[in-house]
Scaffold this motif. Structure first.
Motif, PDB file in Angstrom:
ATOM      1  N   LYS A 167       0.815  -1.225   0.000  1.00 10.26           N
ATOM      2  CA  LYS A 167       0.000   0.000   0.000  1.00 10.26           C
ATOM      3  C   LYS A 167       0.844   1.269   0.000  1.00 10.26           C
ATOM      4  N   GLU A 168       1.984   1.261   0.714  1.00 12.11           N
ATOM      5  CA  GLU A 168       2.749   2.501   0.893  1.00 12.11           C
ATOM      6  C   GLU A 168       4.058   2.551   0.116  1.00 12.11           C
ATOM      7  N   GLY A 169       4.406   1.442  -0.528  1.00  7.18           N
ATOM      8  CA  GLY A 169       5.626   1.437  -1.341  1.00  7.18           C
ATOM      9  C   GLY A 169       6.883   1.192  -0.516  1.00  7.18           C
ATOM     10  N   PRO A 170       8.039   1.156  -1.199  1.00  3.35           N
ATOM     11  CA  PRO A 170       9.307   0.879  -0.522  1.00  3.35           C
ATOM     12  C   PRO A 170       9.583   1.880   0.586  1.00  3.35           C
ATOM     13  N   MET A 171      10.127   1.408   1.709  1.00  2.00           N
ATOM     14  CA  MET A 171      10.473   2.306   2.812  1.00  2.00           C
ATOM     15  C   MET A 171      11.481   1.655   3.728  1.00  2.00           C
ATOM     16  N   GLY A 172      12.106   2.476   4.546  1.00  2.00           N
ATOM     17  CA  GLY A 172      13.076   1.986   5.508  1.00  2.00           C
ATOM     18  C   GLY A 172      12.396   1.329   6.700  1.00  2.00           C
ATOM     19  N   VAL A 173      13.192   0.625   7.491  1.00  2.00           N
ATOM     20  CA  VAL A 173      12.682  -0.080   8.666  1.00  2.00           C
ATOM     21  C   VAL A 173      11.981   0.883   9.635  1.00  2.00           C
ATOM     22  N   LYS A 174      12.613   2.040   9.890  1.00  2.00           N
ATOM     23  CA  LYS A 174      12.029   2.996  10.840  1.00  2.00           C
ATOM     24  C   LYS A 174      10.668   3.502  10.383  1.00  2.00           C
ATOM     25  N   ALA A 175      10.573   3.856   9.105  1.00  2.00           N
ATOM     26  CA  ALA A 175       9.307   4.354   8.553  1.00  2.00           C
ATOM     27  C   ALA A 175       8.240   3.258   8.598  1.00  2.00           C
ATOM     28  N   LEU A 176       8.641   2.046   8.267  1.00  2.28           N
ATOM     29  CA  LEU A 176       7.706   0.920   8.285  1.00  2.28           C
ATOM     30  C   LEU A 176       7.215   0.680   9.714  1.00  2.28           C
ATOM     31  N   ALA A 177       8.134   0.690  10.665  1.00  2.00           N
ATOM     32  CA  ALA A 177       7.775   0.490  12.077  1.00  2.00           C
ATOM     33  C   ALA A 177       6.801   1.575  12.526  1.00  2.00           C
ATOM     34  N   ALA A 178       7.101   2.835  12.200  1.00  2.00           N
ATOM     35  CA  ALA A 178       6.241   3.948  12.609  1.00  2.00           C
ATOM     36  C   ALA A 178       4.858   3.814  11.988  1.00  2.00           C
ATOM     37  N   SER A 179       4.815   3.455  10.715  1.00  2.00           N
ATOM     38  CA  SER A 179       3.527   3.361  10.034  1.00  2.00           C
ATOM     39  C   SER A 179       2.689   2.195  10.566  1.00  2.00           C
ATOM     40  N   MET A 180       3.342   1.190  11.141  1.00  2.00           N
ATOM     41  CA  MET A 180       2.610   0.042  11.689  1.00  2.00           C
ATOM     42  C   MET A 180       2.385   0.160  13.192  1.00  2.00           C
ATOM     43  N   ILE A 188       4.687  -0.213  15.552  1.00  3.26           N
ATOM     44  CA  ILE A 188       5.502  -1.178  16.308  1.00  3.26           C
ATOM     45  C   ILE A 188       6.946  -0.695  16.297  1.00  3.26           C
ATOM     46  N   ASP A 189       7.812  -1.316  17.088  1.00  4.04           N
ATOM     47  CA  ASP A 189       9.182  -0.799  17.118  1.00  4.04           C
ATOM     48  C   ASP A 189      10.052  -1.418  16.024  1.00  4.04           C
ATOM     49  N   SER A 190      11.163  -0.722  15.735  1.00  5.24           N
ATOM     50  CA  SER A 190      12.048  -1.117  14.627  1.00  5.24           C
ATOM     51  C   SER A 190      12.618  -2.521  14.803  1.00  5.24           C
ATOM     52  N   SER A 191      12.950  -2.888  16.055  1.00  6.26           N
ATOM     53  CA  SER A 191      13.538  -4.217  16.265  1.00  6.26           C
ATOM     54  C   SER A 191      12.527  -5.314  15.917  1.00  6.26           C
ATOM     55  N   THR A 192      11.245  -5.046  16.176  1.00  3.29           N
ATOM     56  CA  THR A 192      10.194  -6.013  15.830  1.00  3.29           C
ATOM     57  C   THR A 192      10.097  -6.153  14.310  1.00  3.29           C
ATOM     58  N   VAL A 193      10.109  -5.024  13.605  1.00  6.69           N
ATOM     59  CA  VAL A 193      10.052  -5.060  12.139  1.00  6.69           C
ATOM     60  C   VAL A 193      11.256  -5.821  11.593  1.00  6.69           C
ATOM     61  N   THR A 194      12.445  -5.519  12.109  1.00  6.72           N
ATOM     62  CA  THR A 194      13.663  -6.185  11.650  1.00  6.72           C
ATOM     63  C   THR A 194      13.536  -7.700  11.821  1.00  6.72           C
ATOM     64  N   ARG A 195      13.040  -8.122  12.973  1.00 12.89           N
ATOM     65  CA  ARG A 195      12.876  -9.548  13.251  1.00 12.89           C
ATOM     66  C   ARG A 195      11.822 -10.173  12.325  1.00 12.89           C
ATOM     67  N   GLN A 196      10.711  -9.468  12.122  1.00 10.16           N
ATOM     68  CA  GLN A 196       9.627 -10.030  11.310  1.00 10.16           C
ATOM     69  C   GLN A 196       9.958 -10.050   9.818  1.00 10.16           C
TER      70      GLN A 196
END
Length: 168
Positions: free
Chosen positions: A56-69, A71-79
């Motif tokens: 839906k939102e296109g390519p993005m960095g881990v921090k932006a993805l975490a913020a948009s979801m 959740i925290d960045s470490s969770t996104v990195t793990r998932q």
């Protein structure tokens, strides 16, 4: 106003509501809402939400993805790690800053997401086949409101893995 917003008449209804929500959460987790072709089209909830967000939102960095979801960045990195390993997500370097990593849905990831969405859509159609269109719409509207209230409450309480929703 006290924290207890219930009146004597509401108690039974609220008890029934919390019970149905608990049953729903358990059943959703058990089936992973995998859709109709259970095994082939089931997908881990976290993976589904991540792929959906990247679509839906296109390519993005881990921090932006975490913020948009929320959740925290470490969770996104793990998932995201298993999604990269299985080729559903591509890691590329940021066009302006070569050190930054950008995550994007791969063509394979998009095709897998489409399969799962289609299967889940079919499951929703089957589960609500005898509902009037207005009933489906009302249920969707109320469930959306319920989820929004739950998200806002979690963010306000500073629950781990949540961030306040952006101010509109």
């Amino acid at each position: 106003m006290s924290m207890d917003m219930t009146t004597a008449g509401d108690t039974g209804l609220l008890d029934a509501l919390q019970h149905e929500v608990a049953v729903f959460a358990r059943r959703a987790e058990q089936t992973r809402l995998g859709g109709v072709a259970q095994v082939r089209n089931s997908m881990d909830r976290a993976a589904y939400l991540l792929l959906n967000r990247l679509d839906k939102e296109g390519p993005m960095g881990v921090k932006a993805l975490a913020a948009s979801m929320g959740i925290d960045s470490s969770t996104v990195t793990r998932q995201v790690a298993p999604l990269v390993d299985s080729g559903l997500v591509k890691r590329t370097s940021h066009p302006e800053d070569g050190r930054a990593v950008v995550l994007q849905l791969s063509p394979r990831g998009l095709s897998r997401l489409d399969e799962v969405r289609s299967s889940r859509r079919e499951l929703m159609a089957q589960l609500t086949h005898d509902w009037a269109p207005e009933e489906r719409e009302a249920f969707c509207t109320l469930l959306t409101r319920f989820n929004s209230a739950l998200s806002a409450r979690m963010a306000a309480s500073g629950a781990p893995g949540t961030e306040p929703a952006p101010a509109s």
